[in-house]
Design a protein around this motif. Structure first.
Motif, mmCIF file in Angstrom:
data_model
loop_
_atom_site.group_PDB
_atom_site.id
_atom_site.type_symbol
_atom_site.label_atom_id
_atom_site.label_comp_id
_atom_site.label_asym_id
_atom_site.label_seq_id
_atom_site.Cartn_x
_atom_site.Cartn_y
_atom_site.Cartn_z
ATOM 1 N N ARG A 85 5.792 -4.260 -2.195
ATOM 2 C CA ARG A 85 6.921 -4.928 -2.839
ATOM 3 C C ARG A 85 8.171 -4.114 -2.517
ATOM 4 O O ARG A 85 8.079 -2.922 -2.230
ATOM 5 C CB ARG A 85 6.751 -5.082 -4.342
ATOM 6 C CG ARG A 85 6.741 -3.798 -5.119
ATOM 7 C CD ARG A 85 6.906 -4.056 -6.618
ATOM 8 N NE ARG A 85 8.282 -4.348 -6.979
ATOM 9 C CZ ARG A 85 8.675 -4.788 -8.174
ATOM 10 N NH1 ARG A 85 7.784 -5.056 -9.102
ATOM 11 N NH2 ARG A 85 9.952 -5.000 -8.431
ATOM 12 N N THR A 86 9.293 -4.752 -2.615
ATOM 13 C CA THR A 86 10.529 -4.035 -2.356
ATOM 14 C C THR A 86 11.052 -3.415 -3.643
ATOM 15 O O THR A 86 11.008 -4.031 -4.711
ATOM 16 C CB THR A 86 11.598 -4.958 -1.751
ATOM 17 O OG1 THR A 86 12.794 -4.190 -1.539
ATOM 18 C CG2 THR A 86 11.918 -6.125 -2.677
ATOM 19 N N LYS A 88 9.644 -0.951 -12.337
ATOM 20 C CA LYS A 88 9.850 -2.387 -12.154
ATOM 21 C C LYS A 88 11.105 -2.882 -12.845
ATOM 22 O O LYS A 88 11.464 -4.059 -12.718
ATOM 23 C CB LYS A 88 8.636 -3.151 -12.696
ATOM 24 C CG LYS A 88 7.360 -2.898 -11.918
ATOM 25 C CD LYS A 88 6.236 -3.826 -12.365
ATOM 26 C CE LYS A 88 5.733 -3.458 -13.747
ATOM 27 N NZ LYS A 88 4.533 -4.250 -14.111
ATOM 28 N N VAL A 105 0.791 -2.616 -4.354
ATOM 29 C CA VAL A 105 1.870 -1.657 -4.171
ATOM 30 C C VAL A 105 1.301 -0.290 -3.817
ATOM 31 O O VAL A 105 0.338 0.171 -4.439
ATOM 32 C CB VAL A 105 2.725 -1.548 -5.442
ATOM 33 C CG1 VAL A 105 3.757 -0.429 -5.306
ATOM 34 C CG2 VAL A 105 3.404 -2.873 -5.743
#
Length: 124
Positions: free
Chosen positions: A27-28, A100, A2
């Motif tokens: 990552r999205t 996250k 990331v």
């Protein structure tokens, strides 16, 4: 891996404007909160603004309310910070952060990923 990459910092006169961008990769973060923090010389890093995954919740630090605006473009996996009416006390390194999990806390320990920062200098 990331990565959060900030851009848009620079030198501006008091009363001027800047728009910071933060592009995420690896990552999205669509659906997850992201935020902006800043650290002035000799001071601790402090919360500036955050935005929920949907963009519907946007808390701000009292010191920037009414002058700064945070937004996001989930299609570009990016967030932005529009800074208007800048003051010398806004001078700092501005950091992008991402989580996250959901929720838009104000404390830096709650954020999992950080960018390298971009310098904003406001001259008096």
């Amino acid at each position: 891996q990331v990565q959060l990459v900030e851009s848009g910092g620079g030198l501006v006169e008091t009363g001027g404007s800047l728009r910071l961008s933060c592009a995420a990769s690896g990552r999205t973060f669509s659906g997850y909160p992201m935020g902006w923090f800043r650290q002035a010389p000799g001071k601790a890093r402090e919360f500036v603004a955050a935005i929920s995954g949907s963009g519907g919740t946007t808390p701000y630090a009292d010191s920037v309310k009414g002058r700064f605006s945070i937004s996001r473009d989930n299609a570009k996996n990016s967030i932005y910070l529009q800074m208007n009416s800048l003051k010398p006390e806004d001078t700092a390194v501005y950091y992008c952060a991402a989580r996250k999990v959901v929720g838009v806390p104000h404390w830096e320990a709650a954020y999992d990923y950080w960018g390298q920062g971009t310098q904003v200098t406001v001259s008096s």
